[in-house]
Design an enzyme around this catalytic site. Structure first.
Site, PDB file in Angstrom:
ATOM      1  N   ASP A 195      86.774 -10.054  11.938  1.00 54.16           N
ATOM      2  CA  ASP A 195      85.025 -10.594  12.119  1.00 54.16           C
ATOM      3  C   ASP A 195      85.823 -11.503  13.605  1.00 54.16           C
ATOM      4  OD1 ASP A 195      83.230 -12.731  12.153  1.00 54.16           O
ATOM      5  OD2 ASP A 195      83.882 -13.671  10.576  1.00 54.16           O
ATOM      6  N   GLU A 207      77.899 -11.685   2.881  1.00 54.51           N
ATOM      7  CA  GLU A 207      78.093 -13.577   2.559  1.00 54.51           C
ATOM      8  C   GLU A 207      75.984 -14.195   2.152  1.00 54.51           C
ATOM      9  OE1 GLU A 207      79.020 -14.972   6.693  1.00 54.51           O
ATOM     10  OE2 GLU A 207      80.869 -14.115   6.692  1.00 54.51           O
ATOM     11  N   GLU A 215      73.617 -21.777  14.295  1.00 49.48           N
ATOM     12  CA  GLU A 215      75.066 -21.442  13.300  1.00 49.48           C
ATOM     13  C   GLU A 215      76.310 -21.817  14.127  1.00 49.48           C
ATOM     14  OE1 GLU A 215      74.701 -19.727   9.935  1.00 49.48           O
ATOM     15  OE2 GLU A 215      76.803 -18.709   9.369  1.00 49.48           O
ATOM     16  N   TRP A 231      88.093 -15.010   0.837  1.00 51.54           N
ATOM     17  CA  TRP A 231      87.880 -14.359   1.319  1.00 51.54           C
ATOM     18  C   TRP A 231      87.683 -13.100   2.432  1.00 51.54           C
ATOM     19  CZ3 TRP A 231      82.839 -16.200   3.526  1.00 51.54           C
ATOM     20  CH2 TRP A 231      81.883 -16.789   2.926  1.00 51.54           C
ATOM     21  N   ARG A 260      73.099  -4.619  10.105  1.00 52.36           N
ATOM     22  CA  ARG A 260      74.304  -5.282  10.972  1.00 52.36           C
ATOM     23  C   ARG A 260      75.334  -4.025   9.409  1.00 52.36           C
ATOM     24  NH1 ARG A 260      75.472 -10.601  11.099  1.00 52.36           N
ATOM     25  NH2 ARG A 260      76.876 -10.496  12.557  1.00 52.36           N
ATOM     26  N   GLU A 300      95.605 -16.233  23.049  1.00 53.50           N
ATOM     27  CA  GLU A 300      95.845 -15.588  21.402  1.00 53.50           C
ATOM     28  C   GLU A 300      97.468 -15.595  21.671  1.00 53.50           C
ATOM     29  OE1 GLU A 300      96.749 -11.630  22.894  1.00 53.50           O
ATOM     30  OE2 GLU A 300      96.484 -10.929  20.999  1.00 53.50           O
ATOM     31  N   GLU A 353      83.632 -18.831  18.572  1.00 55.73           N
ATOM     32  CA  GLU A 353      83.622 -18.932  16.791  1.00 55.73           C
ATOM     33  C   GLU A 353      85.350 -19.203  16.921  1.00 55.73           C
ATOM     34  OE1 GLU A 353      82.173 -17.023  13.654  1.00 55.73           O
ATOM     35  OE2 GLU A 353      82.873 -18.005  12.745  1.00 55.73           O
ATOM     36  N   ARG A 393      89.324  -6.416   3.483  1.00 56.44           N
ATOM     37  CA  ARG A 393      87.902  -6.348   4.010  1.00 56.44           C
ATOM     38  C   ARG A 393      88.221  -6.044   5.110  1.00 56.44           C
ATOM     39  NH1 ARG A 393      85.935 -12.075   5.760  1.00 56.44           N
ATOM     40  NH2 ARG A 393      84.744 -11.507   7.267  1.00 56.44           N
TER      41      ARG A 393
HETATM   42  O1  GCW Z   1      82.290 -14.932  11.301  1.00 58.71           O
HETATM   43  C1  GCW Z   1      81.745 -14.938  10.618  1.00 58.71           C
HETATM   44  C2  GCW Z   1      80.301 -16.796  10.598  1.00 58.71           C
HETATM   45  C3  GCW Z   1      79.519 -17.158   9.795  1.00 58.71           C
HETATM   46  C4  GCW Z   1      78.594 -15.630  10.386  1.00 58.71           C
HETATM   47  C5  GCW Z   1      78.856 -14.369   9.939  1.00 58.71           C
HETATM   48  C6  GCW Z   1      77.866 -13.077   9.903  1.00 58.71           C
HETATM   49  C7  GCW Z   1      75.871 -15.916  10.743  1.00 58.71           C
HETATM   50  O2  GCW Z   1      81.545 -17.340  10.179  1.00 58.71           O
HETATM   51  O3  GCW Z   1      79.106 -18.192  10.457  1.00 58.71           O
HETATM   52  O4  GCW Z   1      76.979 -15.616  10.224  1.00 58.71           O
HETATM   53  O5  GCW Z   1      80.659 -13.624  10.268  1.00 58.71           O
HETATM   54  O6  GCW Z   1      78.371 -12.655  11.201  1.00 58.71           O
HETATM   55  O7  GCW Z   1      77.069 -12.887   9.724  1.00 58.71           O
END
Ligand code: GCW
Length: 658
Positions: A350, A271, A145, A519, A304, A489, A378, A321
């Site tokens: 995130d 999620e 992932e 989201w 987490r 950035e 990511e 969020r």
């Molecule tokens: O940023 C998001 C990602 C997911 C990831 C999630 C997380 C593993 O898009 O793919 O899942 O965070 O950190 O749990």
């Protein structure tokens, strides 16, 4: 071809030349001492030195000795040179291993002049790499992932890889930058992977065996619903006696198979992953039942804090969020068992290229907190763009509201999401290796200068003898890498707003891609302005989650740092930044400048074409070409979008598509 040739990384044989050409004695016993002795022997076989175990062979140039004195700590070591002999001394085997790698970093200079005794020990005791690897290929996320470096080094098509040699090589690389733990499967635990805890435990034990010689302990991501999916129980309610008994018995069996198992990693109520909310319980209830099962064996739960509503209605302006982790977790401070570590992403949203530090880190004084950072890129160019992230991580670790973040995560440590796969260069983009390396080094000493860490990685990766002109290569790589995070950035989402990426795969620009989704990642751009009002005065109140002075700095339009302005405030396009530029002109200027910088990075790299391994040069060149294309796309989409919205022309009349 040797393994190193096939999988180039830091620590090619050449990096051990200085050690391998000396007369060495290794004193002490134990697996890690054997590892050190084997490392020295391998280097000596290549470079003509000698190595003896435990005897008083004289004369010697180097002594690597386990000599308990009680003053160095479990992972610390002392280094000195006197009378022509360099000595690395440790109280315990891990210290000798880390001391050995220190010596390797020093190279010839470890054997030159006399050195007074220097003592070294890690600032953080938990230094962990989390893999988001799936055992079975996931229909959407693939084998890994958010992986940008090929398949998993552990798993392939639903099974453990038959050949785990590469896992051994990986352990060596991790130990050399200071990691001591790894979790081997995705935090999104699907059905196949859930079984690693029970009937597929043998797979995990086989991996643990390859990691152990380098002092790396295995952790496992487990599903909170395991008692139901694996145990056949009707519930996973953490307060149900059957559930507690199931976790206790299952964990006991896990430790029978893997006595040094580190513990569990859990993503719960996040999620779509199962969690305690389903049973009307909170996250302390949930984490504590696993902690209770692990406690007799010294294991820990990494729980987490990435818990938020991912089914939000975009019309709802009251849900933020950014607030979620703090709102969920701070009421639980003091209720987590001693062996629970709450693992917090460094920013409140995130892993965006720019976020403020998560306020949760400073808000749970009675809880062990780990900092989670993401080496897998990511949201920072997916290992197609050069983006050396250590400067960002270093800012996070040094951030202070009273104690620094590094001090606040003392009890929980640093966790980095891995960027490694079965790609020959490990990380897809060969230069992305530096991120993993730097994460380990920052966990060891969070106040290290990220540029000196980069130097260290460069020296270990391109030692003299592997390049035509080490100085030129070093200068070119600094030119390409030093500012690469800020360069990224500058052409991506502006001023801390984040998330202007293509939904799903998260690569490349899509300004409104997430604007009307569930989201919770919005920018609220209209014809007048852009940004999220997170103030206490008129917005979501998120600024109130920070301790002084940050609650007031971020609240204030005048004091808020430019790079975070749109994270905290909704402002008109004509708002004048602290830099003196308007928001709209800043957007145009940085997006043009960012692309120019990528062009310069390509020129710098082209100039060392004949000086590094041609395969490596070709790989980086191909990635830089893509970075150039993508940066132009970012520039054009962002500039066009804001020029259309605002109707404001670029002061310098550059080409913006309309
Ligand atoms: O940023 C998001 C990602 C997911 C990831 C999630 C997380 C593993 O898009 O793919 O899942 O965070 O950190 O749990």
């Amino acid at each position: 071809m040797t393994d190193v040739d096939r999988h180039p990384a830091w620590l090619p044989p050449e990096a051990l030349r200085a050690v391998g050409s000396r007369r060495t004695v290794v004193r002490g016993a134990g697996t890690l001492v054997d590892t050190v002795a084997a490392e020295v022997a391998r280097a000596c076989a290549r470079y003509g030195g000698t190595v003896h175990r435990d005897d008083a062979a004289t004369p010697v140039d180097l002594v690597l000795a386990l000599a308990p004195s009680g003053d160095l700590g479990p992972e610390g070591y002392a280094l000195s040179r006197d009378d022509g002999v360099t000595v690395v001394r440790a109280d315990e085997p891990p210290g000798l291993l880390y001391g050995f790698f220190h010596l390797v970093r020093l190279g010839e200079s470890a054997f030159e002049s006399a050195r007074p005794v220097e003592r070294h020990a890690p600032a953080l005791h938990r230094r962990m790499v989390d893999h988001w690897d799936n055992v079975a290929v996931h229909p959407v996320m693939g084998q890994v992932e958010r992986g940008y470096a090929g398949g998993s080094i552990f798993w392939r098509d639903g099974a453990l890889r038959a050949d785990l040699d590469r896992v051994g090589e990986y352990a060596r690389l991790l130990a050399a930058c200071g990691f001591n733990a790894i979790s081997v499967n995705n935090v999104n635990v699907h059905l196949t992977e859930a079984h690693l805890l029970t009937d597929r435990l043998g797979d995990v034990a086989a991996i643990a065996e390859r990691l152990r010689p380098y002092g790396i302990r295995v952790h496992l991501s487990v599903s909170f619903a395991s008692p139901v999916i694996l145990g056949g129980l009707p519930t996973a309610d953490p307060l149900d006696g059957r559930v507690r008994a199931w976790w206790a018995a299952t964990t006991r069996r896990a430790y029978e198979a893997i006595p040094d198992l580190g513990g569990y990693v859990v993503k719960a109520d996040s999620e779509g992953q199962p969690g305690p909310f389903r049973y009307g319980r909170d996250h302390a209830d949930g984490a504590n039942v696993l902690a209770e099962a692990l406690a007799p064996f010294g294991g820990v739960v990494h729980w987490r804090a990435f818990v938020y509503n991912h089914r939000q209605d975009w019309r709802d302006r009251s849900t933020d969020r950014a607030r979620a982790a703090y709102d969920h977790f701070t009421p639980l401070d003091g209720r987590f068992a001693d062996n629970v570590i709450v693992q917090v992403k460094h920013g409140p949203i995130d892993f965006q290229v720019r976020e403020p530090v998560s306020p949760l880190i400073a808000a749970m004084p009675a809880t062990r907190i780990a900092l989670e950072i993401q080496a897998t890129q990511e949201y920072t160019g997916q290992q197609r763009h050069v983006c050396y992230l250590a400067p960002m991580w270093s800012e996070v670790l040094r951030f202070a509201a009273g104690p620094t973040v590094a001090e606040l995560v003392d009890g929980g440590g640093l966790v980095v999401v891995s960027n490694v796969g079965d790609d020959p260069f490990w990380t897809g983009h060969p230069l992305a290796q530096a991120n993993l390396y730097a994460a380990g080094r920052l966990a060891w000493s969070p106040d290290r200068d990220p540029m000196s860490i980069l130097d260290e990685w460069l020296d270990l990766t391109f030692p003299p003898g592997t390049t035509g002109d080490p100085d030129l290569v070093r200068r070119a790589l600094h030119a390409v890498m030093d500012d690469s995070w800020r360069t990224y950035e500058s052409y991506a989402a502006p001023l801390g707003i984040g998330f202007m990426v293509r939904p799903g795969h998260h690569y490349g620009p899509d300004v409104d891609g997430y604007e009307y989704t569930p989201w919770g990642t919005y920018h609220f751009a209209d014809r007048d302005g852009v940004g999220v009002d997170r103030t206490r005065a008129t917005g979501t109140g998120f600024t109130g989650q920070y301790p002084p002075p940050w609650r007031d700095v971020y609240e204030s339009l005048d004091r808020c740092p430019d790079e975070l302005l749109l994270f905290f405030h909704h402002v008109p396009y004509g708002h004048v930044l602290r830099s003196g530029s308007t928001v709209i002109q800043h957007i145009y200027d940085t997006h043009f400048a960012g692309v120019e910088r990528v062009a310069e990075m390509r020129r710098q790299w082209a100039a060392v074409a004949d000086l590094v391994d041609p395969r490596l040069h070709a790989r980086v060149t191909e990635r830089l070409d893509e970075q150039m294309r993508s940066a132009e796309e970012w520039r054009d989409q962002i500039n066009t979008y804001f020029s259309r919205k605002s109707g404001v022309a670029d002061a310098h009349h550059r080409a913006i598509h309309r």
